[in-house]
Scaffold this motif. Structure first.
Motif, PDB file in Angstrom:
ATOM      1  N   ALA A  26       0.840  -1.211   0.000  1.00  0.00           N
ATOM      2  CA  ALA A  26       0.000   0.000   0.000  1.00  0.00           C
ATOM      3  C   ALA A  26       0.870   1.254   0.000  1.00  0.00           C
ATOM      4  CB  ALA A  26      -0.919  -0.020   1.215  1.00  0.00           C
ATOM      5  N   LEU A  27       1.960   1.196   0.735  1.00  0.00           N
ATOM      6  CA  LEU A  27       2.843   2.368   0.833  1.00  0.00           C
ATOM      7  C   LEU A  27       3.510   2.650  -0.519  1.00  0.00           C
ATOM      8  CD1 LEU A  27       3.897   4.218   3.127  1.00  0.00           C
ATOM      9  CD2 LEU A  27       5.901   2.723   3.215  1.00  0.00           C
ATOM     10  N   VAL A  28       4.095   1.626  -1.102  1.00  0.00           N
ATOM     11  CA  VAL A  28       4.897   1.838  -2.317  1.00  0.00           C
ATOM     12  C   VAL A  28       4.003   2.061  -3.547  1.00  0.00           C
ATOM     13  CG1 VAL A  28       6.721   0.898  -3.789  1.00  0.00           C
ATOM     14  CG2 VAL A  28       6.752   0.444  -1.324  1.00  0.00           C
ATOM     15  N   ILE A  29       2.968   1.236  -3.710  1.00  0.00           N
ATOM     16  CA  ILE A  29       2.075   1.440  -4.866  1.00  0.00           C
ATOM     17  C   ILE A  29       1.282   2.728  -4.673  1.00  0.00           C
ATOM     18  CG2 ILE A  29       0.168   0.470  -6.199  1.00  0.00           C
ATOM     19  CD1 ILE A  29       1.791  -1.804  -6.530  1.00  0.00           C
ATOM     20  N   GLY A  30       0.989   3.066  -3.403  1.00  0.00           N
ATOM     21  CA  GLY A  30       0.304   4.338  -3.112  1.00  0.00           C
ATOM     22  C   GLY A  30       1.139   5.519  -3.613  1.00  0.00           C
ATOM     23  N   ARG A  31       2.482   5.418  -3.432  1.00  0.00           N
ATOM     24  CA  ARG A  31       3.377   6.501  -3.862  1.00  0.00           C
ATOM     25  C   ARG A  31       3.423   6.554  -5.388  1.00  0.00           C
ATOM     26  NH1 ARG A  31       6.665   9.142   0.024  1.00  0.00           N
ATOM     27  NH2 ARG A  31       5.089   8.480   1.489  1.00  0.00           N
ATOM     28  N   ILE A  32       3.412   5.396  -6.040  1.00  0.00           N
ATOM     29  CA  ILE A  32       3.425   5.347  -7.511  1.00  0.00           C
ATOM     30  C   ILE A  32       2.116   5.923  -8.055  1.00  0.00           C
ATOM     31  CG2 ILE A  32       3.351   3.748  -9.486  1.00  0.00           C
ATOM     32  CD1 ILE A  32       5.359   1.984  -7.792  1.00  0.00           C
ATOM     33  N   ALA A  33       1.013   5.648  -7.365  1.00  0.00           N
ATOM     34  CA  ALA A  33      -0.284   6.207  -7.785  1.00  0.00           C
ATOM     35  C   ALA A  33      -0.264   7.731  -7.690  1.00  0.00           C
ATOM     36  CB  ALA A  33      -1.397   5.631  -6.910  1.00  0.00           C
ATOM     37  N   LEU A  34       0.371   8.245  -6.638  1.00  0.00           N
ATOM     38  CA  LEU A  34       0.482   9.703  -6.480  1.00  0.00           C
ATOM     39  C   LEU A  34       1.315  10.280  -7.629  1.00  0.00           C
ATOM     40  CD1 LEU A  34       0.018  12.292  -4.943  1.00  0.00           C
ATOM     41  CD2 LEU A  34       1.904  11.663  -3.376  1.00  0.00           C
ATOM     42  N   ALA A  35       2.408   9.602  -7.975  1.00  0.00           N
ATOM     43  CA  ALA A  35       3.219  10.041  -9.124  1.00  0.00           C
ATOM     44  C   ALA A  35       2.356  10.045 -10.379  1.00  0.00           C
ATOM     45  CB  ALA A  35       4.412   9.098  -9.304  1.00  0.00           C
ATOM     46  N   GLY A  36       1.530   9.013 -10.539  1.00  0.00           N
ATOM     47  CA  GLY A  36       0.656   8.913 -11.712  1.00  0.00           C
ATOM     48  C   GLY A  36      -0.320  10.078 -11.800  1.00  0.00           C
ATOM     49  N   LYS A  37      -0.888  10.461 -10.655  1.00  0.00           N
ATOM     50  CA  LYS A  37      -1.841  11.593 -10.640  1.00  0.00           C
ATOM     51  C   LYS A  37      -1.121  12.887 -11.051  1.00  0.00           C
ATOM     52  CE  LYS A  37      -4.573   9.759  -6.731  1.00  0.00           C
ATOM     53  NZ  LYS A  37      -4.948  10.004  -5.306  1.00  0.00           N
ATOM     54  N   LEU A  38       0.079  13.104 -10.483  1.00  0.00           N
ATOM     55  CA  LEU A  38       0.832  14.332 -10.791  1.00  0.00           C
ATOM     56  C   LEU A  38       1.219  14.362 -12.272  1.00  0.00           C
ATOM     57  CD1 LEU A  38       3.150  14.350  -7.636  1.00  0.00           C
ATOM     58  CD2 LEU A  38       1.296  15.975  -8.128  1.00  0.00           C
ATOM     59  N   ILE A  39       1.673  13.227 -12.788  1.00  0.00           N
ATOM     60  CA  ILE A  39       2.113  13.178 -14.194  1.00  0.00           C
ATOM     61  C   ILE A  39       0.917  13.359 -15.137  1.00  0.00           C
ATOM     62  CG2 ILE A  39       3.106  11.666 -15.964  1.00  0.00           C
ATOM     63  CD1 ILE A  39       4.904  10.499 -13.685  1.00  0.00           C
ATOM     64  N   ALA A  40      -0.209  12.718 -14.816  1.00  0.00           N
ATOM     65  CA  ALA A  40      -1.400  12.881 -15.665  1.00  0.00           C
ATOM     66  C   ALA A  40      -1.807  14.347 -15.715  1.00  0.00           C
ATOM     67  CB  ALA A  40      -2.539  12.023 -15.115  1.00  0.00           C
ATOM     68  N   GLY A  41      -1.734  15.007 -14.549  1.00  0.00           N
ATOM     69  CA  GLY A  41      -2.099  16.431 -14.498  1.00  0.00           C
ATOM     70  C   GLY A  41      -1.156  17.269 -15.350  1.00  0.00           C
ATOM     71  N   GLU A  42       0.145  16.963 -15.287  1.00  0.00           N
ATOM     72  CA  GLU A  42       1.130  17.750 -16.047  1.00  0.00           C
ATOM     73  C   GLU A  42       1.001  17.479 -17.551  1.00  0.00           C
ATOM     74  OE1 GLU A  42       4.196  20.520 -16.556  1.00  0.00           O
ATOM     75  OE2 GLU A  42       2.810  20.087 -14.914  1.00  0.00           O
ATOM     76  N   LEU A  43       0.741  16.212 -17.933  1.00  0.00           N
ATOM     77  CA  LEU A  43       0.577  15.894 -19.362  1.00  0.00           C
ATOM     78  C   LEU A  43      -0.602  16.666 -19.946  1.00  0.00           C
ATOM     79  CD1 LEU A  43       1.150  12.006 -19.417  1.00  0.00           C
ATOM     80  CD2 LEU A  43       2.733  13.801 -20.146  1.00  0.00           C
ATOM     81  N   ALA A  44      -1.632  16.828 -19.129  1.00  0.00           N
ATOM     82  CA  ALA A  44      -2.852  17.495 -19.623  1.00  0.00           C
ATOM     83  C   ALA A  44      -2.606  18.973 -19.916  1.00  0.00           C
ATOM     84  CB  ALA A  44      -3.962  17.349 -18.578  1.00  0.00           C
ATOM     85  N   ARG A  45      -1.601  19.577 -19.245  1.00  0.00           N
ATOM     86  CA  ARG A  45      -1.428  21.028 -19.441  1.00  0.00           C
ATOM     87  C   ARG A  45      -0.067  21.389 -20.018  1.00  0.00           C
ATOM     88  NH1 ARG A  45       1.026  23.043 -14.743  1.00  0.00           N
ATOM     89  NH2 ARG A  45      -0.034  25.052 -14.800  1.00  0.00           N
ATOM     90  N   ALA A  46       0.777  20.394 -20.294  1.00  0.00           N
ATOM     91  CA  ALA A  46       2.164  20.659 -20.726  1.00  0.00           C
ATOM     92  C   ALA A  46       2.231  21.583 -21.947  1.00  0.00           C
ATOM     93  CB  ALA A  46       2.872  19.336 -21.032  1.00  0.00           C
ATOM     94  N   SER A  47       1.308  21.417 -22.878  1.00  0.00           N
ATOM     95  CA  SER A  47       1.382  22.208 -24.121  1.00  0.00           C
ATOM     96  C   SER A  47       1.179  23.693 -23.847  1.00  0.00           C
ATOM     97  CB  SER A  47       0.313  21.713 -25.103  1.00  0.00           C
ATOM     98  OG  SER A  47      -0.958  21.836 -24.481  1.00  0.00           O
ATOM     99  N   ILE A  48       0.439  24.032 -22.761  1.00  0.00           N
ATOM    100  CA  ILE A  48       0.151  25.469 -22.532  1.00  0.00           C
ATOM    101  C   ILE A  48       1.073  26.075 -21.469  1.00  0.00           C
ATOM    102  CG2 ILE A  48      -2.236  25.615 -23.369  1.00  0.00           C
ATOM    103  CD1 ILE A  48      -3.187  24.841 -20.571  1.00  0.00           C
ATOM    104  N   VAL A  49       2.002  25.244 -20.940  1.00  0.00           N
ATOM    105  CA  VAL A  49       2.967  25.800 -19.966  1.00  0.00           C
ATOM    106  C   VAL A  49       4.403  25.530 -20.411  1.00  0.00           C
ATOM    107  CG1 VAL A  49       1.399  25.657 -17.988  1.00  0.00           C
ATOM    108  CG2 VAL A  49       2.844  23.677 -18.584  1.00  0.00           C
ATOM    109  N   GLY A  50       4.568  25.352 -21.731  1.00  0.00           N
ATOM    110  CA  GLY A  50       5.938  25.205 -22.255  1.00  0.00           C
ATOM    111  C   GLY A  50       6.604  23.908 -21.832  1.00  0.00           C
ATOM    112  N   GLY A  51       5.796  22.888 -21.557  1.00  0.00           N
ATOM    113  CA  GLY A  51       6.371  21.627 -21.049  1.00  0.00           C
ATOM    114  C   GLY A  51       6.713  20.623 -22.127  1.00  0.00           C
ATOM    115  N   LEU A  52       6.418  20.967 -23.390  1.00  0.00           N
ATOM    116  CA  LEU A  52       6.691  20.002 -24.466  1.00  0.00           C
ATOM    117  C   LEU A  52       8.092  20.221 -25.040  1.00  0.00           C
ATOM    118  CD1 LEU A  52       3.233  19.947 -26.324  1.00  0.00           C
ATOM    119  CD2 LEU A  52       4.054  18.505 -24.424  1.00  0.00           C
TER     120      LEU A  52
END
Ligand code: AFP
Length: 336
Positions: A26-52
């Motif tokens: 739960a601890l380790v996969i929980g941390r990977i899930a948190l990384a997944g949420k952050l990355i999904a959020g960044e992928l969704a907005r990368a084009s409008i914040v110069g992230g590409l």
């Protein structure tokens, strides 16, 4: 709200007989899930914040890195800083693994290493294609030193593995040796919610995925495999091709609909055949998921989960997916 399917955290804590104790899982996969949420959020907005685009750096494989390769790698580095008992992070984007000395308990109880491809399919960043984060979790040997010998063993030594898929939906798929479970991220709840439990891969499927543009670089067996899959002699040789440039997404299609993904070895100037995909953080983790779902994963000659690495960034030819098609691929490979 009707009967709500369990969220990831509760599901992980309820696990029994997994290869990792439920609390560590739960601890380790929980941390990977948190990384997944952050990355999904960044992928969704990368084009409008110069992230590409490219970052101007190259990784250990000599590949030009995308800005998001660096960004996603930083997310994993940060999130595992204070994640006792994870004491090592190995990443496609880092030549040298990160060792978190203070999380290391080599004397009294288990420590783990997390091996990741932070953004698989990053060639898709600027074209809004599917991508993923692939992870493998291994138990560190007691009294391990900063050397990594204990992490080069066969993929059958993994205690958990899986991936986060960034597509129209963000999904997390994992196994810890007792079947494969799949979760979908619900943006309204900001939680991963269980969608399918103990998932089974169809024994055969209608799709094959490979970079057919490389056909002439392959061994005759792999070339004959493609000829067979496209021969349309009968319904068992009438496949459709799908290839999206992200192993994780092409594998996911095999998991749900059946079929095969393969990236054969390419014959180099020295006449030797060399794979492209990385064994420890691409082939082995998806190999564990495939086998746990009733599919198969081979390097053309045998189980990919029996291959021992010489180096953490080793590459290996891979044929993975439904049992029928992988067996077929091995037959053709055996011919040459
Ligand atoms: P990147 O993560 O560097 O984009 O590599 C993707 C990958 O490892 C795998 O996800 C793809 O299936 C494969 O390489 C694509 O390789 P080709 O561009 O040679 O087809």
């Amino acid at each position: 709200m009707g009967n709500q399917a369990p969220i990831l955290y509760d599901h992980l804590h309820s696990r029994k007989k997994t290869l990792m104790p439920a609390a560590d899982l739960a601890l380790v996969i929980g941390r990977i899930a948190l990384a997944g949420k952050l990355i999904a959020g960044e992928l969704a907005r990368a084009s409008i914040v110069g992230g590409l685009g490219f970052s101007g750096n190259s990784n250990v494989h000599g590949e030009e890195q995308k800005k998001l390769d660096d960004w996603t790698n930083e997310v994993f580095l940060k999130l595992f800083e204070n994640c006792d008992p994870v004491c090592s992070l190995i990443s496609e984007e880092m030549e040298i693994p990160k060792h978190y000395e203070r999380n290391c308990h080599s004397r009294d109880h288990a420590s783990y290493a997390v091996l990741v491809d932070p953004l698989d399919g990053s060639s898709n960043t600027d074209t809004n294609g599917s991508m993923g984060s692939i992870f493998s979790i291994r138990k560190r040997a007691p009294r391990h030193s900063s050397e990594l010998k204990d992490l080069l063993g066969p993929g059958s030594q993994q205690v958990a593995a899986g991936y986060v898929l960034y597509g129209p939906a963000t999904q997390l798929i994992y196994t810890s040796g007792t079947g494969v479970d799949m979760f979908t991220f619900d943006p309204l709840m900001a939680e991963f919610v269980l969608w399918k439990e103990n998932l089974k891969m169809p024994p055969r499927g209608p799709y094959y995925s490979c970079n057919q543009g490389n056909l002439t670089k392959w061994n005759p067996g792999a070339q004959n495999l493609v000829r067979h899959l496209t021969s349309r002699k009968n319904k068992n040789t009438s496949y459709s091709m799908r290839y999206c440039g992200a192993f994780v997404a092409d594998f996911h299609r095999c998991l749900i609909d059946g079929g095969i993904y393969f990236y054969p070895g390419e014959i180099g100037a020295d006449g030797k055949s060399k794979g492209k995909l990385r064994l420890l953080y691409e082939c082995a983790p998806l190999g564990m998921v495939a086998e746990q779902a009733g599919g198969r994963a081979s390097n053309g000659k045998g189980r990919i989960l029996e291959v021992v690495a010489k180096d953490i960034h080793d590459r290996e030819p891979v044929y993975i997916g439904s049992a029928t098609e992988v067996a077929m691929a091995e037959e053709f490979r055996a011919e040459g």
